[in-house]
Write a protein that holds these residues in place. Structure first.
Motif, mmCIF file in Angstrom:
data_model
loop_
_atom_site.group_PDB
_atom_site.id
_atom_site.type_symbol
_atom_site.label_atom_id
_atom_site.label_comp_id
_atom_site.label_asym_id
_atom_site.label_seq_id
_atom_site.Cartn_x
_atom_site.Cartn_y
_atom_site.Cartn_z
ATOM 1 N N ASP B 142 0.831 -1.208 0.000
ATOM 2 C CA ASP B 142 0.000 0.000 0.000
ATOM 3 C C ASP B 142 0.862 1.252 0.000
ATOM 4 O O ASP B 142 0.596 2.214 -0.723
ATOM 5 N N GLU B 143 1.935 1.215 0.806
ATOM 6 C CA GLU B 143 2.803 2.383 0.865
ATOM 7 C C GLU B 143 3.576 2.560 -0.435
ATOM 8 O O GLU B 143 3.807 3.680 -0.891
ATOM 9 N N ALA B 144 3.962 1.423 -1.037
ATOM 10 C CA ALA B 144 4.658 1.496 -2.323
ATOM 11 C C ALA B 144 3.722 2.062 -3.398
ATOM 12 O O ALA B 144 4.127 2.884 -4.222
ATOM 13 N N ASP B 145 2.453 1.632 -3.367
ATOM 14 C CA ASP B 145 1.468 2.138 -4.323
ATOM 15 C C ASP B 145 1.361 3.650 -4.244
ATOM 16 O O ASP B 145 1.324 4.339 -5.248
ATOM 17 N N ARG B 146 1.315 4.118 -2.996
ATOM 18 C CA ARG B 146 1.171 5.561 -2.807
ATOM 19 C C ARG B 146 2.341 6.314 -3.413
ATOM 20 O O ARG B 146 2.222 7.460 -3.819
ATOM 21 N N LEU B 160 14.960 -15.046 -9.312
ATOM 22 C CA LEU B 160 15.508 -15.658 -8.106
ATOM 23 C C LEU B 160 15.131 -17.123 -7.949
ATOM 24 O O LEU B 160 15.691 -17.833 -7.118
ATOM 25 N N GLN B 161 14.126 -17.571 -8.699
ATOM 26 C CA GLN B 161 13.650 -18.949 -8.575
ATOM 27 C C GLN B 161 13.182 -19.273 -7.165
ATOM 28 O O GLN B 161 13.506 -20.331 -6.594
ATOM 29 N N ILE B 162 12.436 -18.328 -6.586
ATOM 30 C CA ILE B 162 11.776 -18.581 -5.299
ATOM 31 C C ILE B 162 10.365 -18.010 -5.401
ATOM 32 O O ILE B 162 10.134 -17.104 -6.199
ATOM 33 N N PRO B 163 9.409 -18.532 -4.600
ATOM 34 C CA PRO B 163 8.073 -17.957 -4.647
ATOM 35 C C PRO B 163 8.077 -16.531 -4.071
ATOM 36 O O PRO B 163 8.745 -16.278 -3.065
ATOM 37 N N VAL B 164 7.346 -15.648 -4.743
ATOM 38 C CA VAL B 164 7.289 -14.262 -4.296
ATOM 39 C C VAL B 164 5.827 -13.838 -4.235
ATOM 40 O O VAL B 164 5.093 -14.034 -5.196
ATOM 41 N N VAL B 165 5.388 -13.288 -3.102
ATOM 42 C CA VAL B 165 4.039 -12.728 -3.050
ATOM 43 C C VAL B 165 4.104 -11.292 -2.539
ATOM 44 O O VAL B 165 5.052 -10.922 -1.845
ATOM 45 N N THR B 166 3.093 -10.509 -2.936
ATOM 46 C CA THR B 166 3.039 -9.132 -2.465
ATOM 47 C C THR B 166 1.850 -8.979 -1.520
ATOM 48 O O THR B 166 0.785 -9.535 -1.765
ATOM 49 N N THR B 167 2.055 -8.229 -0.449
ATOM 50 C CA THR B 167 0.987 -8.069 0.539
ATOM 51 C C THR B 167 0.978 -6.657 1.116
ATOM 52 O O THR B 167 1.943 -5.900 0.950
ATOM 53 N N ALA B 168 -0.134 -6.330 1.750
ATOM 54 C CA ALA B 168 -0.190 -5.165 2.634
ATOM 55 C C ALA B 168 -0.820 -5.725 3.899
ATOM 56 O O ALA B 168 -2.024 -5.622 4.114
ATOM 57 N N LEU B 169 -0.006 -6.369 4.719
ATOM 58 C CA LEU B 169 -0.529 -7.129 5.861
ATOM 59 C C LEU B 169 -1.323 -6.265 6.836
ATOM 60 O O LEU B 169 -2.338 -6.685 7.369
ATOM 61 N N ALA B 170 -0.860 -5.036 7.031
ATOM 62 C CA ALA B 170 -1.561 -4.172 7.973
ATOM 63 C C ALA B 170 -2.956 -3.826 7.455
ATOM 64 O O ALA B 170 -3.825 -3.427 8.219
ATOM 65 N N ARG B 171 -3.169 -3.937 6.148
ATOM 66 C CA ARG B 171 -4.488 -3.657 5.562
ATOM 67 C C ARG B 171 -5.227 -4.953 5.224
ATOM 68 O O ARG B 171 -6.201 -4.933 4.476
ATOM 69 N N ASN B 172 -4.668 -6.086 5.700
ATOM 70 C CA ASN B 172 -5.279 -7.391 5.407
ATOM 71 C C ASN B 172 -5.313 -7.720 3.929
ATOM 72 O O ASN B 172 -6.206 -8.435 3.472
#
Lengths: 212, 675
Positions: B142-146, B160-172
């Motif tokens: 969320d902060e990056a979006d802003r 990198l050949q690793i799983p990557v997910v994006t989140t905004a945990l504080a915003r659920n």
């Protein structure tokens, strides 16, 4: 002024006798005519094969080593020269740093105390007087003005573990930074993060100021 | 210039044995990352309420351990202290790193801040290089979006050949996707199951060769990849050095040592700097492909509010305002309103009379009745004390403190007070235990372990023991002092003076390096309520587990003292000391109470306030403030600082407290000042 080869011997004298605390330098490693030249200028005293510096010689060798290390600083900080060729180029450049050019570069670089390898640079007249007729290109973070921008040129920490801590926090040469405030602590921004450091650390992070 | 080839998947770099991660029933997950990136939010999201906080064996660093469930897999999740990179500096980082080495986790979740990928990805590279099963969570989207930072997780995943997910945990946000990918990663054989595939960090040739040489010399089995061991050894990691020295034959160890000496000599400025630069270079290359950010927003503007907090002109008034609000919440709402209700209404009218009535009708022996009820009984005094007085005060304190902690205000407070703290041998970071001390000196003493040097830890423990009254005590002392405004101000003045004087002197007397201050300022944010509640809850739980037994013990000791007459003996023995300070003999009772709990003592004094003159009031509350906090704090000091230091401090503080009382009395007698 002595020949370039003689200046190299002066530099060796400085590192051997002043920095490594040996009592003399072995003359057999150098060309006899160079040794003779130094003797003629009253810069060294010979005792068999043992070379020692005279008072005048010590002053001269301090200046010779100073020119070499300033040249290294200039190449590393301003021209981003890589480590492997640094010494080579510095050896050639140092012989051009006469007639006040050394002091001009020293001022430009903000009177650096150490060469890129961390060895001390002897002070020149300009350092004593802190002649700041022009604003140096490289200044410690502690001398930046609020809202001034720049790039970290190098970090020279007196405590070894502090460098590790800076590296860990991602404060690396090449980072763009903006100073936010100077008091009561130094606050700066780098990328999207803000950091605060005390004056001691701020005086050991050196910044290439961006001019507009 | 770097070669594009570096970004190609490198399969040759294989090491260690790979585990098959198919159809797991149980999985061990370790969460790592720098401070303030949302590790504990993720931890709370993945675990239920079953969280235990325990010390890592042999250290004082706490680890949170929790259980959770993901589809049909039961999870064991460990939250580690903040860590910037694999080479540890602080004790906390060492613990975090050793968890990685020793726990052989099924997944290592690396949580990073989306805004600062350039600083955070180097550790992802290190984890990957160490052969650990890394799962990257790019949080704070969320902060990056802003800031209009566009991140392409698929690109990073591919490189990198690793799983990557994006989140905004504080915003659920992103939690569902995170769980889905995590369970896939645990249960099915995917392209990522092979830890060996990935990119190569473009170290300078000399360093690269040294890593190869060292890793090929390592023949024993280790939990980390040989590559990573070589890497850490080159950087001068003491534990890895020890590990290699123990496991490899002498001749091999010598060879390894020589290899390091040789590269080290080639890089005068520091191998670590050179290595950090290479990792940053690869990171920059990855980000060039995966991140688009608009140039004009290359840095976050410092917000208006932030400027107010940081500037000395507005920052100091704000500290006073924050402390005042804090006082209103804890000192007035907690220590007065709620305490009065619980103590007078609940215990005074219902619980205590009921307990005493039951004891009278069921227990025939007076001594046993006194053990549970009466004046000093376990229930009527110990439990009442814990629930009616301590619970509300400490509860409101921890609630307010967790709010301030999560808002990002504490590092700003630290930078404002750093200069003053330097004068007393501490640095701005020590503001955390000192402020916490106003809530509970016992907990604050535990927190002093986060300070970097032994010297700072000792000075701050001493100051906490001597001059920081805890919330329970502060409430009573303030109530007493406010009956006479002159006494109130003189008391505050004296205690502040002693705080700085003792700090200043001990910093002069104790050898050690000057502390240096550096801190990252997390962005100011409005804290997430559930996170504050969880934090407050775990702190309260700790408090009751650690401190409540001491209340009961204190009750039992007081009961024993009464029963055997020892109590009266000590009171009589202390009467001359009281008269040296110009205090009535009865105050001795309050000071004995004070030995068991400083706030017991304060409450004892409170009962005497009617018969004390202004001068006596000042002397007694000053001595009580300086007194050793409580039996629990003493126990924790022994645990944290060792018995010798703890006893030394104990006697120093007792002498200092009573000495100050005597000096004040003589001063008043000499000058004839009457407050």
């Amino acid at each position: 002024m002595v020949s370039e080869a003689a200046q190299e011997v002066l530099e060796d004298l400085w590192t051997t006798i002043v920095e490594n605390k040996k009592t003399f330098l072995d003359a057999s490693n150098y060309a006899p005519e160079v040794i003779a030249e130094l003797k003629e200028h009253g810069l060294i005293a010979l005792k068999g094969k043992q070379v020692k510096m005279t008072g005048k010689g010590e002053k001269e060798s301090a200046m010779a080593i100073r020119r070499h290390r300033l040249a290294e600083r200039l190449l590393a900080d301003v021209f981003n020269t890589v480590d492997q060729v640094l010494d080579d180029h510095a050896c050639r450049l140092e012989h051009a740093l006469f007639d006040g050019l050394d002091e001009a570069i020293c001022t430009l670089l903000g009177h650096p105390h150490f060469c890129p390898h961390g060895k001390p640079i002897p002070e020149g007249k300009c350092c004593e007087k802190k002649l700041e007729t022009i604003r140096p290109i490289i200044v410690p973070l502690s001398e930046m003005r609020p809202n001034e921008q720049g790039q970290i040129a190098y970090v020279h920490m007196s405590q070894r573990d502090l460098l590790d801590k800076m590296l860990a926090m991602g404060i690396l040469p090449g980072n763009d930074i903006t100073l936010i405030q100077r008091s009561p602590s130094f606050v700066f921004k780098s990328g999207h993060s803000q950091f605060a450091v005390d004056e001691e650390i701020a005086s050991e992070i050196f910044i290439r100021i961006r001019r507009h | 210039m770097m070669n594009e080839q570096n970004l190609e998947v490198d399969k040759k770099n294989a090491f260690a044995s790979s585990q098959t991660r198919k159809k797991k029933k149980h999985a061990k997950i370790v969460i790592v990352g720098s401070p303030n990136v949302g590790k504990s939010v993720l931890f709370n999201t993945l675990t239920g309420a079953y969280v235990t906080v325990s010390n890592y064996p042999g250290t004082t660093v706490e680890l949170s351990n929790g259980k959770g469930r993901l589809n049909s897999i039961s999870l064991n999740i460990i939250d580690t202290p903040g860590m910037y990179r694999l080479l540890p500096i602080t004790e906390e980082e060492r613990v975090a790193r050793n968890v990685l080495i020793n726990e052989s986790p099924d997944v290592v979740i690396h949580v990073v801040d989306a805004k600062n990928l350039n600083r955070m990805l180097p550790m992802t590279l290190q984890l990957k290089n160490a052969g650990l099963p890394v799962f990257l969570v790019i949080n704070m989207m969320d902060e990056a979006d802003r800031l209009s930072i566009k991140i392409d997780p698929a690109q990073i995943e591919h490189i990198l050949q690793i799983p990557v997910v994006t989140t905004a945990l504080a915003r659920n946000r992103g939690i569902k996707e995170l769980k889905k990918r995590l369970s896939e990663f645990l249960q099915t054989e995917t392209q990522f199951s092979d830890n060996h595939r990935g990119v190569e960090i473009p170290y300078p040739p000399l360093i690269k060769k040294a890593i190869q040489t060292i890793s090929s010399l390592l023949k024993s089995r280790y939990a980390l990849s040989a590559n990573m061991l070589a890497y850490l050894f080159l950087l001068g990691d003491k534990e890895v050095r020890k590990m290699i020295e123990e496991k490899e034959p002498d001749s091999v160890f010598q060879q390894i040592k020589e290899t390091r000496e040789k590269v080290k000599a080639a890089y005068h400025v520091g191998l670590d700097l050179e290595i950090a630069k290479s990792e940053r270079a690869l990171t920059d290359q990855i980000l060039k492909k995966a991140v688009k950010s608009s140039a004009e927003k290359a840095t976050t503007p410092t917000g208006f509010l932030d400027r107010l907090f940081l500037s000395p002109y507005t920052g100091f008034p704000i500290i006073i305002l924050v402390l005042y609000l804090f006082y209103l919440f804890v000192g007035v709402l907690g220590a007065q309103t709620i305490v009065d209700f619980l103590e007078i209404s609940v215990f005074g009218q219902y619980v205590n009379p009921l307990v005493n009535k039951l004891l009278v009708s069921w227990v025939p022996w007076q001594p046993i009745r006194d053990l549970f009820g009466g004046e000093y009984g376990i229930i009527t005094l110990g439990i009442r004390y814990a629930i009616a007085i301590i619970l509300p005060i400490v509860g409101t304190f921890f609630l307010a403190f967790s709010f301030i902690e999560d808002s990002g205000y504490l590092p700003r407070l630290a930078l404002l007070v750093d200069r003053f703290f330097k004068k007393i041998g501490l640095n701005g970071r020590a503001v955390l235990p000192i402020v916490l001390g106003f809530g509970c000196d016992t907990m604050a003493t535990v927190v002093t372990r986060t300070l970097e040097t032994k010297r700072e830890r000792i000075i701050s423990t001493l100051l906490l023991t001597l001059a920081i009254p805890c919330s329970a005590q502060l409430g009573v002392l303030l109530a007493m002092a406010s009956t006479n405004p002159k006494v109130l101000w003189v008391w505050i003045g004296i205690v502040l003076m002693i705080f700085f004087l003792v700090g200043f002197l001990s910093s002069k007397l104790m050898p050690g390096v000057r502390p240096s201050f550096y801190i990252e300022l997390p962005p100011l944010r409005f804290p997430r309520p559930t996170n504050i509640l969880v934090k407050t809850y775990t702190r309260m739980e700790w408090y009751f587990k650690e401190v409540l037994p001491f209340f009961v013990l204190a009750s039992v000791l007081l009961w024993l003292g009464q029963l055997t007459g020892l109590f009266e003996l000590i009171v009589n023995g202390m009467k001359p000391l009281m008269s040296w300070m110009g205090l009535p003999g009865d105050t001795a009772v309050a000071f004995i109470f004070g030995f068991f709990r400083r706030d017991y003592g304060a409450a004892g004094l409170y009962d005497l306030r009617g018969i004390l003159t202004g001068n006596q009031l000042l002397i007694s509350i000053t001595v009580m403030t300086l007194f050793v906090p409580c039996i629990a704090q003493f126990a924790v000091t022994i645990k944290e600082r060792g018995i010798k230091t703890a006893l030394g401090m104990f006697f120093f503080v007792m002498l200092f407290a009573f000495g100050s009382g005597i000096v004040l009395h003589k001063f008043f007698a000499f000058t004839g000042i009457v407050l």
